[in-house]
Design an enzyme around this catalytic site. Sequence first.
Site, PDB file in Angstrom:
ATOM      1  N   ARG A  30     -14.827 -32.602  12.501  1.00 44.05           N
ATOM      2  CA  ARG A  30     -14.177 -32.660  11.195  1.00 44.05           C
ATOM      3  C   ARG A  30     -15.160 -32.217  10.114  1.00 44.05           C
ATOM      4  O   ARG A  30     -16.303 -32.670  10.069  1.00 44.05           O
ATOM      5  CB  ARG A  30     -13.710 -34.098  10.919  1.00 44.05           C
ATOM      6  CG  ARG A  30     -13.017 -34.255   9.588  1.00 44.05           C
ATOM      7  CD  ARG A  30     -12.178 -35.499   9.527  1.00 44.05           C
ATOM      8  NE  ARG A  30     -12.946 -36.719   9.333  1.00 44.05           N
ATOM      9  CZ  ARG A  30     -12.393 -37.919   9.120  1.00 44.05           C
ATOM     10  NH1 ARG A  30     -11.074 -38.054   9.129  1.00 44.05           N
ATOM     11  NH2 ARG A  30     -13.144 -38.973   8.937  1.00 44.05           N
ATOM     12  N   SER A  31     -14.695 -31.353   9.225  1.00 41.02           N
ATOM     13  CA  SER A  31     -15.538 -30.984   8.074  1.00 41.02           C
ATOM     14  C   SER A  31     -14.932 -31.552   6.806  1.00 41.02           C
ATOM     15  O   SER A  31     -15.481 -32.444   6.192  1.00 41.02           O
ATOM     16  CB  SER A  31     -15.709 -29.463   7.978  1.00 41.02           C
ATOM     17  OG  SER A  31     -16.589 -29.018   8.989  1.00 41.02           O
ATOM     18  N   GLY A  32     -13.757 -31.048   6.400  1.00 44.39           N
ATOM     19  CA  GLY A  32     -13.102 -31.597   5.208  1.00 44.39           C
ATOM     20  C   GLY A  32     -11.851 -32.398   5.524  1.00 44.39           C
ATOM     21  O   GLY A  32     -11.274 -33.029   4.642  1.00 44.39           O
ATOM     22  N   GLY A  33     -11.392 -32.352   6.772  1.00 45.83           N
ATOM     23  CA  GLY A  33     -10.252 -33.168   7.189  1.00 45.83           C
ATOM     24  C   GLY A  33      -8.892 -32.721   6.672  1.00 45.83           C
ATOM     25  O   GLY A  33      -7.961 -33.510   6.647  1.00 45.83           O
ATOM     26  N   SER A  42      -8.534 -32.569  13.563  1.00 45.64           N
ATOM     27  CA  SER A  42      -9.963 -32.836  13.462  1.00 45.64           C
ATOM     28  C   SER A  42     -10.297 -34.322  13.596  1.00 45.64           C
ATOM     29  O   SER A  42     -11.460 -34.681  13.698  1.00 45.64           O
ATOM     30  CB  SER A  42     -10.499 -32.298  12.126  1.00 45.64           C
ATOM     31  OG  SER A  42      -9.749 -32.820  11.045  1.00 45.64           O
ATOM     32  N   GLY A  57     -16.068 -25.551   6.927  1.00 45.72           N
ATOM     33  CA  GLY A  57     -16.012 -25.563   8.397  1.00 45.72           C
ATOM     34  C   GLY A  57     -14.653 -25.200   8.952  1.00 45.72           C
ATOM     35  O   GLY A  57     -14.540 -24.342   9.834  1.00 45.72           O
ATOM     36  N   HIS A 104     -11.918 -24.171   6.990  1.00 48.01           N
ATOM     37  CA  HIS A 104     -11.290 -23.110   6.190  1.00 48.01           C
ATOM     38  C   HIS A 104     -11.701 -21.715   6.649  1.00 48.01           C
ATOM     39  O   HIS A 104     -10.854 -20.878   6.974  1.00 48.01           O
ATOM     40  CB  HIS A 104     -11.702 -23.328   4.737  1.00 48.01           C
ATOM     41  CG  HIS A 104     -11.046 -22.423   3.744  1.00 48.01           C
ATOM     42  ND1 HIS A 104      -9.707 -22.517   3.438  1.00 48.01           N
ATOM     43  CD2 HIS A 104     -11.536 -21.413   2.966  1.00 48.01           C
ATOM     44  CE1 HIS A 104      -9.403 -21.602   2.514  1.00 48.01           C
ATOM     45  NE2 HIS A 104     -10.499 -20.934   2.212  1.00 48.01           N
ATOM     46  N   TYR A 131      -7.586 -17.990   2.329  1.00 43.29           N
ATOM     47  CA  TYR A 131      -7.219 -17.102   1.225  1.00 43.29           C
ATOM     48  C   TYR A 131      -7.095 -17.875  -0.077  1.00 43.29           C
ATOM     49  O   TYR A 131      -6.792 -19.060  -0.096  1.00 43.29           O
ATOM     50  CB  TYR A 131      -5.919 -16.335   1.509  1.00 43.29           C
ATOM     51  CG  TYR A 131      -4.666 -17.202   1.478  1.00 43.29           C
ATOM     52  CD1 TYR A 131      -4.175 -17.772   2.638  1.00 43.29           C
ATOM     53  CD2 TYR A 131      -3.995 -17.448   0.279  1.00 43.29           C
ATOM     54  CE1 TYR A 131      -3.034 -18.572   2.613  1.00 43.29           C
ATOM     55  CE2 TYR A 131      -2.850 -18.238   0.246  1.00 43.29           C
ATOM     56  CZ  TYR A 131      -2.381 -18.804   1.410  1.00 43.29           C
ATOM     57  OH  TYR A 131      -1.269 -19.593   1.374  1.00 43.29           O
ATOM     58  N   TYR A 134      -2.957 -23.082   8.580  1.00 38.63           N
ATOM     59  CA  TYR A 134      -1.850 -24.030   8.371  1.00 38.63           C
ATOM     60  C   TYR A 134      -1.337 -24.455   9.746  1.00 38.63           C
ATOM     61  O   TYR A 134      -0.224 -24.115  10.149  1.00 38.63           O
ATOM     62  CB  TYR A 134      -0.714 -23.392   7.561  1.00 38.63           C
ATOM     63  CG  TYR A 134      -1.054 -22.996   6.138  1.00 38.63           C
ATOM     64  CD1 TYR A 134      -2.024 -23.685   5.406  1.00 38.63           C
ATOM     65  CD2 TYR A 134      -0.388 -21.953   5.512  1.00 38.63           C
ATOM     66  CE1 TYR A 134      -2.316 -23.328   4.099  1.00 38.63           C
ATOM     67  CE2 TYR A 134      -0.675 -21.593   4.200  1.00 38.63           C
ATOM     68  CZ  TYR A 134      -1.650 -22.283   3.497  1.00 38.63           C
ATOM     69  OH  TYR A 134      -1.936 -21.925   2.198  1.00 38.63           O
TER      70      TYR A 134
HETATM   71  C1  LIG Z   1      -4.097 -29.677   0.225  1.00 47.07           C
HETATM   72  C2  LIG Z   1      -4.453 -28.458   1.025  1.00 47.07           C
HETATM   73  C3  LIG Z   1      -4.689 -27.262   0.357  1.00 47.07           C
HETATM   74  C4  LIG Z   1      -5.022 -26.117   1.069  1.00 47.07           C
HETATM   75  N1  LIG Z   1      -5.252 -24.938   0.385  1.00 47.07           N
HETATM   76  C5  LIG Z   1      -5.551 -23.819   1.073  1.00 47.07           C
HETATM   77  C6  LIG Z   1      -5.772 -22.572   0.407  1.00 47.07           C
HETATM   78  O1  LIG Z   1      -5.723 -22.469  -0.803  1.00 47.07           O
HETATM   79  N2  LIG Z   1      -6.027 -21.476   1.164  1.00 47.07           N
HETATM   80  C7  LIG Z   1      -6.096 -21.538   2.524  1.00 47.07           C
HETATM   81  O2  LIG Z   1      -6.360 -20.507   3.159  1.00 47.07           O
HETATM   82  N3  LIG Z   1      -5.920 -22.696   3.179  1.00 47.07           N
HETATM   83  C8  LIG Z   1      -5.647 -23.834   2.492  1.00 47.07           C
HETATM   84  N4  LIG Z   1      -5.454 -25.004   3.169  1.00 47.07           N
HETATM   85  C9  LIG Z   1      -5.610 -25.025   4.624  1.00 47.07           C
HETATM   86  C10 LIG Z   1      -7.075 -25.233   4.986  1.00 47.07           C
HETATM   87  O3  LIG Z   1      -7.787 -24.021   4.801  1.00 47.07           O
HETATM   88  C11 LIG Z   1      -7.195 -25.649   6.457  1.00 47.07           C
HETATM   89  O4  LIG Z   1      -6.504 -26.836   6.669  1.00 47.07           O
HETATM   90  C12 LIG Z   1      -8.658 -25.786   6.884  1.00 47.07           C
HETATM   91  O5  LIG Z   1      -8.724 -25.724   8.284  1.00 47.07           O
HETATM   92  C13 LIG Z   1      -9.251 -27.080   6.397  1.00 47.07           C
HETATM   93  O6  LIG Z   1     -10.612 -27.149   6.658  1.00 47.07           O
HETATM   94  P1  LIG Z   1     -11.340 -28.583   6.644  1.00 47.07           P
HETATM   95  O7  LIG Z   1     -12.722 -28.398   7.101  1.00 47.07           O
HETATM   96  O8  LIG Z   1     -11.097 -29.221   5.328  1.00 47.07           O
HETATM   97  O9  LIG Z   1     -10.445 -29.374   7.702  1.00 47.07           O
HETATM   98  P2  LIG Z   1     -10.763 -30.096   9.094  1.00 47.07           P
HETATM   99  O10 LIG Z   1      -9.532 -30.892   9.348  1.00 47.07           O
HETATM  100  O11 LIG Z   1     -12.052 -30.813   9.051  1.00 47.07           O
HETATM  101  O12 LIG Z   1     -10.866 -28.918  10.118  1.00 47.07           O
HETATM  102  C14 LIG Z   1      -9.803 -28.061  10.449  1.00 47.07           C
HETATM  103  C15 LIG Z   1      -9.994 -27.494  11.846  1.00 47.07           C
HETATM  104  O13 LIG Z   1     -11.240 -26.830  11.970  1.00 47.07           O
HETATM  105  C16 LIG Z   1     -12.070 -27.481  12.941  1.00 47.07           C
HETATM  106  N5  LIG Z   1     -13.409 -27.606  12.388  1.00 47.07           N
HETATM  107  C17 LIG Z   1     -13.739 -28.234  11.231  1.00 47.07           C
HETATM  108  N6  LIG Z   1     -15.055 -28.158  11.048  1.00 47.07           N
HETATM  109  C18 LIG Z   1     -15.573 -27.485  12.087  1.00 47.07           C
HETATM  110  C19 LIG Z   1     -16.905 -27.107  12.445  1.00 47.07           C
HETATM  111  N7  LIG Z   1     -17.954 -27.428  11.677  1.00 47.07           N
HETATM  112  N8  LIG Z   1     -17.093 -26.445  13.600  1.00 47.07           N
HETATM  113  C20 LIG Z   1     -16.042 -26.124  14.376  1.00 47.07           C
HETATM  114  N9  LIG Z   1     -14.768 -26.465  14.093  1.00 47.07           N
HETATM  115  C21 LIG Z   1     -14.538 -27.131  12.950  1.00 47.07           C
HETATM  116  C22 LIG Z   1     -11.453 -28.845  13.134  1.00 47.07           C
HETATM  117  O14 LIG Z   1     -11.774 -29.390  14.398  1.00 47.07           O
HETATM  118  C23 LIG Z   1      -9.996 -28.563  12.945  1.00 47.07           C
HETATM  119  O15 LIG Z   1      -9.457 -28.023  14.122  1.00 47.07           O
HETATM  120  C24 LIG Z   1      -5.115 -26.174   2.481  1.00 47.07           C
HETATM  121  C25 LIG Z   1      -4.878 -27.366   3.134  1.00 47.07           C
HETATM  122  C26 LIG Z   1      -4.553 -28.513   2.422  1.00 47.07           C
HETATM  123  C27 LIG Z   1      -4.282 -29.785   3.157  1.00 47.07           C
END
Ligand SMILES: Cc1cc2nc3c(=O)[nH]c(=O)nc-3n(C[C@H](O)[C@H](O)[C@H](O)COP(=O)(O)OP(=O)(O)OC[C@H]3O[C@@H](n4cnc5c(N)ncnc54)[C@H](O)[C@@H]3O)c2cc1C
Length: 543
Positions: free
Chosen positions: A109-112, A119, A181, A183, A189, A478
């Site tokens: 998990r990075s940002g969840g 994650s 992580g 994204h 985008y 998504y």
């Molecule tokens: C409110 C909201 C707004 C959003 N806005 C946008 C937007 O403007 N543009 C867009 O393109 N997307 C957007 N998203 C989607 C977002 O880009 C994805 O959900 C992204 O995967 C989130 O990354 P995270 O690290 O926060 O999430 P996490 O839940 O931590 O990770 C997402 C996935 O990536 C994997 N992962 C995380 N960290 C790592 C790591 N270090 N190494 C390997 N794998 C890892 C996780 O296991 C999981 O499968 C949005 C989502 C939400 C909920």
Amino acid sequence: MKLLNILLLQFGFSLVISLSSFLATANNPHEDFVHCLLRKSDNATAMSQIIYTPNNPNYSSILLFYTENLRFSLPNTPKPQVILTPVKDSQIQTAICCSKKHGLQMRIRSGGHDFEGSSYVSNVTFFILDMFNYRSVRVDPKTRTAWVGAGATLGETYYAINKTNSSLAFAAGYWPTVAIGGHVSGGGYGPLVRQYGLAADNVVDARMIDAKGRILDRKSMGEDVYWAVGGGMGGSYGVILTYKIALVDVSQKVTAFRLNKTLEQNATQLVYKWQFVAPKLPRDLILSLQLTSINSTQKGKKTIQATFISVYQGGAEQLLSIMLKQFPELGVTIDDCVRLNWLEYFPFHLALPINMTATFLQSRVPPVPKNYLKGKSDFAQKPIPIEGLEKLWKQFFKIDNPPGRMEWTPFGGRMDEIPSTEIPFPYRSGNIFILFQVIEWNGPGAQLQQQRLAWIRQLHSIIGQYVAKNPRRSYSDYRDLDLGVNNPNYTSIQVSRIWGAAYFDKNFDRLVKAKTEIDPRNYFNNEQSIPPAVNGRDRSWLS
Ligand SMILES: Cc1cc2nc3c(=O)[nH]c(=O)nc-3n(C[C@H](O)[C@H](O)[C@H](O)COP(=O)(O)OP(=O)(O)OC[C@H]3O[C@@H](n4cnc5c(N)ncnc54)[C@H](O)[C@@H]3O)c2cc1C
Ligand SMILES: *[C@@H]1O[C@H](CO)[C@@H](O)[C@H](O)[C@H]1NC(C)=O
Ligand SMILES: *[C@@H]1O[C@H](CO)[C@@H](O)[C@H](O)[C@H]1NC(C)=O
Ligand SMILES: *[C@@H]1O[C@H](CO)[C@@H](O)[C@H](O)[C@H]1NC(C)=O
Ligand SMILES: *[C@@H]1O[C@H](CO)[C@@H](O)[C@H](O)[C@H]1NC(C)=O
Ligand SMILES: *[C@@H]1O[C@H](CO)[C@@H](O)[C@H](O)[C@H]1NC(C)=O
Ligand SMILES: *[C@@H]1O[C@H](CO)[C@@H](O)[C@H](O)[C@H]1NC(C)=O
Ligand SMILES: *[C@@H]1O[C@H](CO)[C@@H](O)[C@H](O)[C@H]1NC(C)=O
Ligand SMILES: *[C@@H]1O[C@H](CO)[C@@H](O)[C@H](O)[C@H]1NC(C)=O
Ligand SMILES: *[C@@H]1O[C@H](CO)[C@@H](O)[C@H](O)[C@H]1NC(C)=O
Ligand SMILES: *[C@@H]1O[C@H](CO)[C@@H](O)[C@H](O)[C@H]1NC(C)=O
């Protein structure tokens, strides 16, 4: 059990062994795993400080802090045996080694923000590797690059870049608490997509730990794996530590506007026309569209609210002259235009006050309260006809408190120039806009959830008549498990291809090749992870 943790911090490691074996109930998987972590680590005291077991008073708050979708915060949501919050690479290497030994699946998990909680939720015994401490952003304005930790949020990244040079930026998403992580490893985008492409298009190097515990960079992981890691679901190949990103130019002052139009104000005609105009505007101008239903001023009636939000890398006069020529019906005036610094556009886009921009970017608490949600996506290849739009409106009128929403983001510009095989994300030229669909709700009730899920599935099915098919396309950032999931018992390319083709189309096969090269035993796996090309028992990574 609280005692254990206090003692652990005060007296370190030898005491823990004796104490916890004394306290341990038979065959508790987390106890064995924790012992292994402490035994194999080069500094047991440091290791003990990053381990959160369910006995730890901070376990729940750590688990919840980055649980961005409350749909996966319920009592019956499967919980991790352990949460690890590493501060250095060797701790991650130890975690990989011990999890293989004791049969725990890793979730990273990075940002969840994962829409399906992938994650931090699993149906098998698992632990969370929570990367929020990997948050450094090292900007080198000379080479116009930055090394960014997987756990850094987009907001922190933007803030740090602006601090070194406010003419430089990273082309990535809108939401400040989304982390690098997830994204970047799924595409990414935002408002610069038409000018500079996706976040993953702007990656130039990456550091990752693979299933063997090796620390790899672009050169040592090889081009196939590097290609996969930059947008092909990075978590299928290893733990991403940092990405090196290329920075791009933005104007010192930009111009923005947001305009609401209801059906009574010709929203249907305007949305129809938007589909022809927005993907063809100059690339330094983006005109995105948010759609929702609201109560009409006529009592008891509903209407659709279409919000047109734009940002332009230039002055108000130029913006107005472009809009007047390309989209006069929208009726933008000088009074609608706001001059902003680049970063102020991020709160502006979300209709939040811009006088709090620094806080907005740096806060790790999301800008609006968390909710229960489900998202879906599509790519349009041609405009949706008027009667199609009217079918969508009817669906929106069926639900309230809160209503459903869509955000349509135009492509074109730079997106048309990048070949569909350049990175794993394939939907470039010929895809005129992405349609994000989301439904939220604000309580844990099963019936409420069922009703809300049914609504968005219905919406998705109506949209299906008007968007790209064969395959029906979706955006991997998504995540949507309705598209299909891996067989939990066996690795099967055929089963995985069902969802894999939706996200990656023809690029799926090259991702499988990269996965087979780097992780043939499928240590890194989840419901939608890229499978290795070896059909067999899934948990073969167990040593
Ligand atoms: C409110 C909201 C707004 C959003 N806005 C946008 C937007 O403007 N543009 C867009 O393109 N997307 C957007 N998203 C989607 C977002 O880009 C994805 O959900 C992204 O995967 C989130 O990354 P995270 O690290 O926060 O999430 P996490 O839940 O931590 O990770 C997402 C996935 O990536 C994997 N992962 C995380 N960290 C790592 C790591 N270090 N190494 C390997 N794998 C890892 C996780 O296991 C999981 O499968 C949005 C989502 C939400 C909920
Ligand atoms: C081990 O980690 C602790 C806590 O982080 C630290 O104070 C200590 O200096 C480290 N010991 C060594 C030998 O590095
Ligand atoms: C653990 O929780 C306590 C009390 O809620 C808090 O003061 C402390 O900062 C927390 N520690 C960590 C590491 O989160
Ligand atoms: C996990 O298990 C729950 C309950 O059995 C089930 O509803 C859900 O579909 C499963 N998830 C996956 C991804 O298999
Ligand atoms: C900041 O970046 C811009 C755009 O690349 C460049 O023209 C300018 O010289 C940089 N400023 C400084 C102080 O480095
Ligand atoms: C547009 O509508 C939203 C929500 O109804 C409202 O908050 C906002 O103030 C409106 N904006 C304008 C410019 O009218
Ligand atoms: C709506 O559009 C029609 C035809 O395009 C036009 O005649 C009418 O004046 C518009 N109404 C409003 C409120 O803009
Ligand atoms: C719209 O009206 C309905 C009742 O007619 C009410 O339940 C709902 O809360 C209203 N929605 C908003 C956003 O005001
Ligand atoms: C910020 O702007 C809002 C209105 O957009 C206003 O209510 C608030 O007082 C402002 N805050 C500060 C600190 O200026
Ligand atoms: C970005 O940098 C500029 C120039 O240094 C500064 O004026 C502005 O306040 C910064 N933005 C934020 C959000 O810190
Ligand atoms: C996987 O195995 C479990 C336990 O044997 C079984 O209940 C389940 O139906 C299997 N799932 C699939 C999709 O084959």
